[in-house]
Design a protein around this motif. Structure first.
Motif, PDB file in Angstrom:
ATOM      1  N   UNK A 157      11.043  -4.234  13.379  1.00  0.00           N
ATOM      2  CA  UNK A 157      10.294  -5.125  12.490  1.00  0.00           C
ATOM      3  C   UNK A 157       8.933  -5.486  13.082  1.00  0.00           C
ATOM      4  N   UNK A 158       8.896  -5.725  14.382  1.00  0.00           N
ATOM      5  CA  UNK A 158       7.634  -6.124  15.022  1.00  0.00           C
ATOM      6  C   UNK A 158       6.615  -4.989  15.007  1.00  0.00           C
ATOM      7  N   UNK A 159       7.050  -3.766  15.293  1.00  0.00           N
ATOM      8  CA  UNK A 159       6.120  -2.635  15.311  1.00  0.00           C
ATOM      9  C   UNK A 159       5.623  -2.343  13.894  1.00  0.00           C
ATOM     10  N   UNK A 160       6.512  -2.408  12.901  1.00  0.00           N
ATOM     11  CA  UNK A 160       6.090  -2.199  11.513  1.00  0.00           C
ATOM     12  C   UNK A 160       5.043  -3.234  11.108  1.00  0.00           C
ATOM     13  N   UNK A 161       5.245  -4.484  11.547  1.00  0.00           N
ATOM     14  CA  UNK A 161       4.271  -5.539  11.234  1.00  0.00           C
ATOM     15  C   UNK A 161       2.939  -5.276  11.931  1.00  0.00           C
ATOM     16  N   UNK A 162       2.976  -4.785  13.176  1.00  0.00           N
ATOM     17  CA  UNK A 162       1.734  -4.468  13.882  1.00  0.00           C
ATOM     18  C   UNK A 162       0.947  -3.375  13.159  1.00  0.00           C
ATOM     19  N   UNK A 163       1.653  -2.367  12.642  1.00  0.00           N
ATOM     20  CA  UNK A 163       0.968  -1.280  11.940  1.00  0.00           C
ATOM     21  C   UNK A 163       0.307  -1.758  10.660  1.00  0.00           C
ATOM     22  N   UNK A 164       0.853  -2.821  10.077  1.00  0.00           N
ATOM     23  CA  UNK A 164       0.235  -3.362   8.866  1.00  0.00           C
ATOM     24  C   UNK A 164      -1.132  -3.961   9.162  1.00  0.00           C
ATOM     25  N   UNK A 165      -1.336  -4.452  10.391  1.00  0.00           N
ATOM     26  CA  UNK A 165      -2.585  -5.116  10.729  1.00  0.00           C
ATOM     27  C   UNK A 165      -3.464  -4.371  11.708  1.00  0.00           C
ATOM     28  N   UNK A 166      -2.983  -3.272  12.295  1.00  0.00           N
ATOM     29  CA  UNK A 166      -3.758  -2.520  13.281  1.00  0.00           C
ATOM     30  C   UNK A 166      -3.649  -1.033  12.972  1.00  0.00           C
ATOM     31  N   UNK A 167      -4.735  -0.307  13.192  1.00  0.00           N
ATOM     32  CA  UNK A 167      -4.758   1.112  12.834  1.00  0.00           C
ATOM     33  C   UNK A 167      -4.276   2.010  13.963  1.00  0.00           C
ATOM     34  N   UNK A 168      -4.168   1.468  15.162  1.00  0.00           N
ATOM     35  CA  UNK A 168      -3.615   2.236  16.284  1.00  0.00           C
ATOM     36  C   UNK A 168      -2.667   1.348  17.072  1.00  0.00           C
ATOM     37  N   UNK A 169      -1.409   1.712  17.086  1.00  0.00           N
ATOM     38  CA  UNK A 169      -0.386   0.999  17.850  1.00  0.00           C
ATOM     39  C   UNK A 169       0.245   2.001  18.801  1.00  0.00           C
ATOM     40  N   UNK A 170       0.290   1.642  20.082  1.00  0.00           N
ATOM     41  CA  UNK A 170       0.859   2.529  21.099  1.00  0.00           C
ATOM     42  C   UNK A 170       2.095   1.895  21.703  1.00  0.00           C
ATOM     43  N   UNK A 217       1.719   5.307  28.998  1.00  0.00           N
ATOM     44  CA  UNK A 217       0.557   4.468  29.280  1.00  0.00           C
ATOM     45  C   UNK A 217      -0.288   4.396  28.011  1.00  0.00           C
ATOM     46  N   UNK A 218      -1.081   3.336  27.869  1.00  0.00           N
ATOM     47  CA  UNK A 218      -1.901   3.174  26.693  1.00  0.00           C
ATOM     48  C   UNK A 218      -3.049   4.177  26.676  1.00  0.00           C
ATOM     49  N   UNK A 219      -3.634   4.371  25.496  1.00  0.00           N
ATOM     50  CA  UNK A 219      -4.709   5.341  25.335  1.00  0.00           C
ATOM     51  C   UNK A 219      -6.056   4.777  25.742  1.00  0.00           C
ATOM     52  N   UNK A 220      -6.167   3.440  25.836  1.00  0.00           N
ATOM     53  CA  UNK A 220      -7.414   2.776  26.224  1.00  0.00           C
ATOM     54  C   UNK A 220      -8.530   3.079  25.221  1.00  0.00           C
ATOM     55  N   UNK A 221      -8.235   2.845  23.944  1.00  0.00           N
ATOM     56  CA  UNK A 221      -9.194   3.015  22.858  1.00  0.00           C
ATOM     57  C   UNK A 221      -9.456   1.652  22.244  1.00  0.00           C
ATOM     58  N   UNK A 222     -10.692   1.413  21.848  1.00  0.00           N
ATOM     59  CA  UNK A 222     -11.010   0.140  21.201  1.00  0.00           C
ATOM     60  C   UNK A 222     -10.188  -0.019  19.925  1.00  0.00           C
ATOM     61  N   UNK A 223      -9.659  -1.210  19.743  1.00  0.00           N
ATOM     62  CA  UNK A 223      -8.842  -1.485  18.569  1.00  0.00           C
ATOM     63  C   UNK A 223      -7.376  -1.151  18.754  1.00  0.00           C
ATOM     64  N   UNK A 242       0.610   5.747  15.054  1.00  0.00           N
ATOM     65  CA  UNK A 242       1.634   5.158  15.916  1.00  0.00           C
ATOM     66  C   UNK A 242       1.881   6.165  17.027  1.00  0.00           C
ATOM     67  N   UNK A 243       1.476   5.813  18.247  1.00  0.00           N
ATOM     68  CA  UNK A 243       1.603   6.724  19.384  1.00  0.00           C
ATOM     69  C   UNK A 243       2.702   6.247  20.315  1.00  0.00           C
ATOM     70  N   UNK A 244       3.366   7.187  20.975  1.00  0.00           N
ATOM     71  CA  UNK A 244       4.282   6.837  22.060  1.00  0.00           C
ATOM     72  C   UNK A 244       3.722   7.448  23.333  1.00  0.00           C
ATOM     73  N   UNK A 245       3.731   6.673  24.396  1.00  0.00           N
ATOM     74  CA  UNK A 245       3.153   7.134  25.650  1.00  0.00           C
ATOM     75  C   UNK A 245       3.644   6.231  26.768  1.00  0.00           C
ATOM     76  N   UNK A 282      -3.616  -1.497  19.842  1.00  0.00           N
ATOM     77  CA  UNK A 282      -2.678  -2.584  20.095  1.00  0.00           C
ATOM     78  C   UNK A 282      -1.464  -1.995  20.804  1.00  0.00           C
ATOM     79  N   UNK A 283      -1.263  -2.399  22.046  1.00  0.00           N
ATOM     80  CA  UNK A 283      -0.128  -1.894  22.809  1.00  0.00           C
ATOM     81  C   UNK A 283       1.133  -2.694  22.537  1.00  0.00           C
ATOM     82  N   UNK A 284       2.260  -2.014  22.585  1.00  0.00           N
ATOM     83  CA  UNK A 284       3.562  -2.672  22.426  1.00  0.00           C
ATOM     84  C   UNK A 284       4.468  -2.146  23.531  1.00  0.00           C
TER      85      UNK A 284
END
Length: 697
Positions: free
Chosen positions: A300-313, A420-426, A415-418, A428-430
């Motif tokens: 639920x939390x990741x789905x909510x993040x995607x609603x407000x952010x264009x890149x979630x890792x 480590x984060x991608x370090x891109x502006x905008x 929605x990326x899985x990694x 949102x890491x989870x």
């Protein structure tokens, strides 16, 4: 449906039985063997003597028909089946198990394959591919994988593997006939790796590569087969494959790809109008055969993040279930953010090839002479799309490409899985943490409901173990999950061992986690077959200085501060902070919550065990242990006076934070016969009110 009871059997993997939708695991190996043999011969009478000999072998004469009847009676009782109108009946001269394609996965598989071949012969390659996908989707691993030592079952399993391989070839041929050559390349690459001598698969791989505009790669695939056959078997490729190489060299017009009939994915159910619409929403998103346990809030939390952010890792240590969570989120959203495409990047090592891999997943071939990123930008612009980019950690160099796509395609979300984060502006890491583990001293009901224990119990039952959470077993199950750090992959690997080991024995053997936790499901990627392989995957991404820092930090038994890490591990303190940050970014070290004071860091114990092996193999274990002990002597020096003054409480907290490290250092001084250093450390801590279990005499 039998006397109001719905019974389903599954043998394309470990044996599974469901009665009215509820799993009925069989603890008895001989009951599983009897049922497995009857299911392999479904709707055919199996002679009692043949069944007796197959199960008991050399002991068959001593076992006698009475023993077989007792086991069959207990089997019926365990499954709640009636001897008269159930699926398992006595029929002279033996026993018969009645089944249909709706009640036995093997019959459903055979039915799907037969229909797929009929459709292919009629020229309906889309329909054939759909039925082949349905057939292959019924497999969960090697047939009857949990029945061991029965020759008849082993032979049948080998035959079924051949049937599975034939179905795989048929599926690929149908997909290529339908024009989906680019989309099939990842599957073909995996199948060729699994069956390196299969010339049919090599031929299909070469054809798909050629049709995708990769003539050089197609020819390289042929040269690789020649090398493998020559070195391993002393053979040359057959005339058909040699002829295919010549056709590729000559650009034979007949090898040109047909136009794709429809943009269907490489996975999913047979084609129907609703299914086709679903594919437009969910492209290549895997259909999981097991339920996701303990991650309801995270989904639920990741789905909510995607609603407000264009890149979630999604980040986290290997084995936390990042890929599984991403798949679940994509399926829960079900196209709400646009067409969803799952892109597996685990086989991509060159960051520059990421755009080509994404194009292939979207079932679009790269256009010759045109950068793939330009083509991707054009495709994604003005088209709401969710890309799930799985396993980004080894292609982090493609981050600028990802940023370019996001800037050009306003309706794109990723929605990326990694690790480590991608370090891109905008971005949102989870951080996906391990599953919560209940304390062994909690009530049994609370332990049974904890996410980690629920996962362990369900996967153990899937593997054929009979396992219940009782007042006596609950503390041991909680302790097992705690020993595994709550890592879902480690828990699933350990659960498989529950077929053979009781909870007490399993808990005892978990001292050597990396050696014990092997034998994952065969359909898992290689990096997830063992816990060691999962950590290897992260370790391989480190630079040499980062790898050095990683193994040295393993000397800390109870976490550490930045100053402690510098004092013990760093040859060059100037670069040490960057190395530590990299380990945190790669999810090999985590910042731990604590009281006021300097930030503290620690490794999960499963990861620390791996790092300790690396430290031992490096030859510097003794030197680092000495540095560790010397640091703690220096740290504890002011403690005696501090414990007597007004800052006694603060000093007690500092020492308590280092309790495990002090314990380890004292143990090393004893083992290394460094009596003077041990006395200095113990003397400095005489005033420390340590717990009784940690006092030294």
């Amino acid at each position: 449906m039998l006397a109001g009871v719905a019974v389903r059997f599954a043998i394309l993997g470990p044996l599974q039985v469901e009665v009215d939708g509820a799993a009925r695991p069989l603890a008895s190996p001989r009951q599983r063997a009897i049922l497995g043999i009857l299911l392999l011969n479904a709707n055919r009478v199996v002679h009692a003597d043949a069944l007796n000999e197959a199960v008991w072998g050399d002991e068959a004469a001593g076992a006698g028909s009475g023993t077989l009847q007792v086991h069959l009676s207990r089997l019926r009782s365990r499954l709640g089946l009636s001897p008269a109108d159930g699926p398992l009946v006595t029929q002279d001269p033996g026993y018969l198990l009645r089944a249909t394609a709706g009640s036995l996965d093997l019959l459903a598989f055979e039915e799907d394959v037969a229909e797929a071949r009929r459709l292919a012969a009629a020229g309906d390659h889309d329909g054939a591919a759909g039925r082949y996908r349905s057939a292959l989707g019924r497999w969960r691993g090697r047939a009857l994988a949990d029945i061991e030592g029965i020759e008849l079952v082993d032979r049948a399993a080998e035959q079924l593997e051949l049937a599975r391989a034939e179905a795989s070839v048929g599926w690929i041929e149908s997909e290529l006939h339908a024009g989906r050559h680019a989309a099939m390349l990842p599957d073909l690459r995996q199948l060729v790796a699994e069956h390196p001598y299969d010339e049919r698969l090599r031929g299909l791989h070469m054809t798909a590569l050629y049709r995708a505009g990769r003539q050089a790669d197609a020819l390289a695939a042929y040269r690789e087969l020649r090398r493998v056959l020559d070195e391993d078997l002393g053979l040359e490729p057959g005339p058909e494959l040699a002829a295919l190489e010549l056709r590729i060299l000559r650009h034979d017009p007949e090898l040109v790809a047909p136009l794709p009939a429809s943009p269907l994915p490489a996975g999913g159910p047979p084609v129907t109008e609703p299914a086709a619409r679903a594919r437009e929403r969910l492209l290549h998103v895997p259909v999981m055969t097991t339920s996701l346990i303990g991650r309801e809030a995270e989904v639920a939390e990741v789905a909510a993040l995607l609603a407000g952010h264009r890149l979630v890792t999604l980040t986290g240590p290997g084995g936390t279930g990042k890929t599984r969570l991403a798949i679940e989120v994509a399926r829960r959203l079900d196209g709400a953010l646009g067409a969803t495409c799952f892109v597996d990047l685990s086989g991509t090592r060159d960051a520059e090839l990421v755009p080509d891999t994404v194009l292939a997943a979207l079932e679009l071939g790269s256009e010759s002479g045109r950068p793939a990123v330009e083509q991707l930008t054009e495709v994604l612009s003005g088209r709401p799309t969710l890309l799930v980019l799985d396993n980004m950690e080894q292609v982090l160099g493609s981050a600028t490409t990802i940023a370019r796509l996001l800037a050009a395609a306003a309706d794109l979300r990723i929605l990326a899985t990694s690790r480590s984060q991608l370090q891109i502006r905008g971005e949102r890491g989870y951080l996906l943490a391990p599953l919560l583990v209940a304390s062994p001293d909690r009530p049994a009901a609370e332990i049974a409901e904890s996410a980690a224990v629920r996962l362990f119990v369900e996967r153990a039952r899937d593997a054929g173990a009979t396992l219940e959470v009782t007042e006596s077993s609950a503390p041991r199950l909680a302790a097992i999950c705690a020993r595994l750090d709550g890592l879902p992959l480690a828990i699933e690997l350990a659960a498989v061992r529950a077929r053979l080991l009781g909870s007490d024995e399993l808990l005892e053997r978990l001292g050597g986690r990396l050696a014990l936790l092997t034998g994952g499901q065969r359909d898992l990627p290689d990096r997830q077959q063992t816990l060691r392989a999962t950590i290897d995957w992260s370790h391989a991404l480190l630079s040499p200085p980062q790898a050095t820092r990683f193994r040295r930090l393993a000397v800390f038994a109870g976490g550490f501060t930045v100053d402690a890490a510098d004092a013990v591990c760093a040859d060059d303190p100037g670069g040490s902070l960057d190395d530590l940050e990299a380990l945190v970014v790669h999810s090999l070290v985590r910042r731990t919550p604590g009281e006021d004071g300097p930030a503290r860091f620690a490794m999960l114990e499963t990861i620390r065990e791996y790092a300790l092996e690396q430290l031992q193999d490096s030859g510097e274990a003794e030197a680092i242990a000495r540095r560790h002990a010397e640091y703690l002597v220096r740290f504890a020096g002011p403690a005696r006076q501090g414990l007597r003054g007004r800052d006694a409480l603060a000093w007690t907290r500092k020492l308590n934070a280092e309790r495990d490290n002090i314990h380890a250092a004292l143990a090393w001084t004893l083992a290394a016969r460094e009596g003077e250093m041990g006395l200095r450390l113990a003397s400095a801590l005489r005033e420390w009110p340590t717990p009784p279990a940690l006092r030294y005499s």
